[in-house]
Motif scaffolding. Structure first.
Motif, PDB file in Angstrom:
ATOM      1  N   LEU A   1      -0.693  -4.609   0.721  1.00 59.35           N
ATOM      2  CA  LEU A   1      -1.486  -4.394   1.935  1.00 59.35           C
ATOM      3  C   LEU A   1      -1.565  -2.906   2.261  1.00 59.35           C
ATOM      4  O   LEU A   1      -2.648  -2.387   2.568  1.00 59.35           O
ATOM      5  CB  LEU A   1      -0.880  -5.158   3.116  1.00 59.35           C
ATOM      6  N   ARG A   2      -0.441  -2.223   2.167  1.00 63.67           N
ATOM      7  CA  ARG A   2      -0.416  -0.792   2.476  1.00 63.67           C
ATOM      8  C   ARG A   2      -1.230   0.026   1.475  1.00 63.67           C
ATOM      9  O   ARG A   2      -1.817   1.043   1.832  1.00 63.67           O
ATOM     10  CB  ARG A   2       1.019  -0.302   2.539  1.00 63.67           C
ATOM     11  N   ALA A   3      -1.272  -0.426   0.238  1.00 62.81           N
ATOM     12  CA  ALA A   3      -2.050   0.280  -0.792  1.00 62.81           C
ATOM     13  C   ALA A   3      -3.536  -0.038  -0.712  1.00 62.81           C
ATOM     14  O   ALA A   3      -4.369   0.735  -1.173  1.00 62.81           O
ATOM     15  CB  ALA A   3      -1.517  -0.081  -2.180  1.00 62.81           C
ATOM     16  N   THR A   4      -3.872  -1.163  -0.124  1.00 56.86           N
ATOM     17  CA  THR A   4      -5.254  -1.645  -0.106  1.00 56.86           C
ATOM     18  C   THR A   4      -6.027  -1.189   1.122  1.00 56.86           C
ATOM     19  O   THR A   4      -7.211  -0.860   1.025  1.00 56.86           O
ATOM     20  CB  THR A   4      -5.280  -3.181  -0.197  1.00 56.86           C
ATOM     21  N   PHE A   5      -5.378  -1.181   2.265  1.00 53.16           N
ATOM     22  CA  PHE A   5      -6.073  -0.911   3.521  1.00 53.16           C
ATOM     23  C   PHE A   5      -5.698   0.445   4.098  1.00 53.16           C
ATOM     24  O   PHE A   5      -4.545   0.879   4.029  1.00 53.16           O
ATOM     25  CB  PHE A   5      -5.767  -2.014   4.537  1.00 53.16           C
ATOM     26  N   ALA A   6      -6.686   1.081   4.697  1.00 48.35           N
ATOM     27  CA  ALA A   6      -6.469   2.356   5.369  1.00 48.35           C
ATOM     28  C   ALA A   6      -5.601   2.130   6.607  1.00 48.35           C
ATOM     29  O   ALA A   6      -5.579   1.023   7.158  1.00 48.35           O
ATOM     30  CB  ALA A   6      -7.816   2.959   5.768  1.00 48.35           C
ATOM     31  N   PRO A   7      -4.902   3.152   7.056  1.00 44.75           N
ATOM     32  CA  PRO A   7      -4.029   2.998   8.229  1.00 44.75           C
ATOM     33  C   PRO A   7      -4.732   2.430   9.465  1.00 44.75           C
ATOM     34  O   PRO A   7      -4.126   1.680  10.226  1.00 44.75           O
ATOM     35  CB  PRO A   7      -3.528   4.421   8.487  1.00 44.75           C
ATOM     36  N   GLU A   8      -5.998   2.759   9.652  1.00 45.29           N
ATOM     37  CA  GLU A   8      -6.723   2.233  10.821  1.00 45.29           C
ATOM     38  C   GLU A   8      -7.093   0.756  10.660  1.00 45.29           C
ATOM     39  O   GLU A   8      -7.504   0.107  11.618  1.00 45.29           O
ATOM     40  CB  GLU A   8      -7.962   3.066  11.141  1.00 45.29           C
ATOM     41  N   GLN A   9      -6.945   0.217   9.463  1.00 37.52           N
ATOM     42  CA  GLN A   9      -7.244  -1.191   9.211  1.00 37.52           C
ATOM     43  C   GLN A   9      -5.996  -2.066   9.220  1.00 37.52           C
ATOM     44  O   GLN A   9      -6.097  -3.278   9.366  1.00 37.52           O
ATOM     45  CB  GLN A   9      -7.916  -1.359   7.843  1.00 37.52           C
TER      46      GLN A   9
END
Length: 92
Positions: free
Chosen positions: A47-55
């Motif tokens: 999840l952390r690798a896939t989505f930007a921090p704002e997502q």
């Protein structure tokens, strides 16, 4: 040996199957708790690798939906969703 139906269901239920589409959609929001018993360490890493921090919002505690009663969590969730009520994204 798993059945073809079981294999298909397992694949369909894994977000990694939809990786390209999820990465390409800036409107996706994911809100999880780090100590959710359904969330393995490798899932959280993905999840952390896939989505930007704002997502992606990751709460340290809360288990599986166990912190939804918390006003601070509710405010954070609504804030993450703010601005997404506008018109849906254009489809090609």
């Amino acid at each position: 040996m798993a059945s073809p139906v079981a294999d298909a269901l397992e694949k369909a239920g894994d977000l990694r199957t939809y990786d390209a589409g999820l990465r390409a959609n800036p409107r996706v929001r994911v809100i999880v708790n780090q100590n959710d018993f359904l969330l393995a360490d490798e899932d959280l890493a993905w999840l952390r690798a896939t989505f930007a921090p704002e997502q992606l919002t990751v709460f340290a505690q809360g288990g599986h939906l166990g912190n939804l009663f918390n006003p601070g969590v509710q405010k954070t969730i609504l804030g993450a969703l703010a601005g997404l009520k506008s018109s849906p994204p254009k489809s090609d």
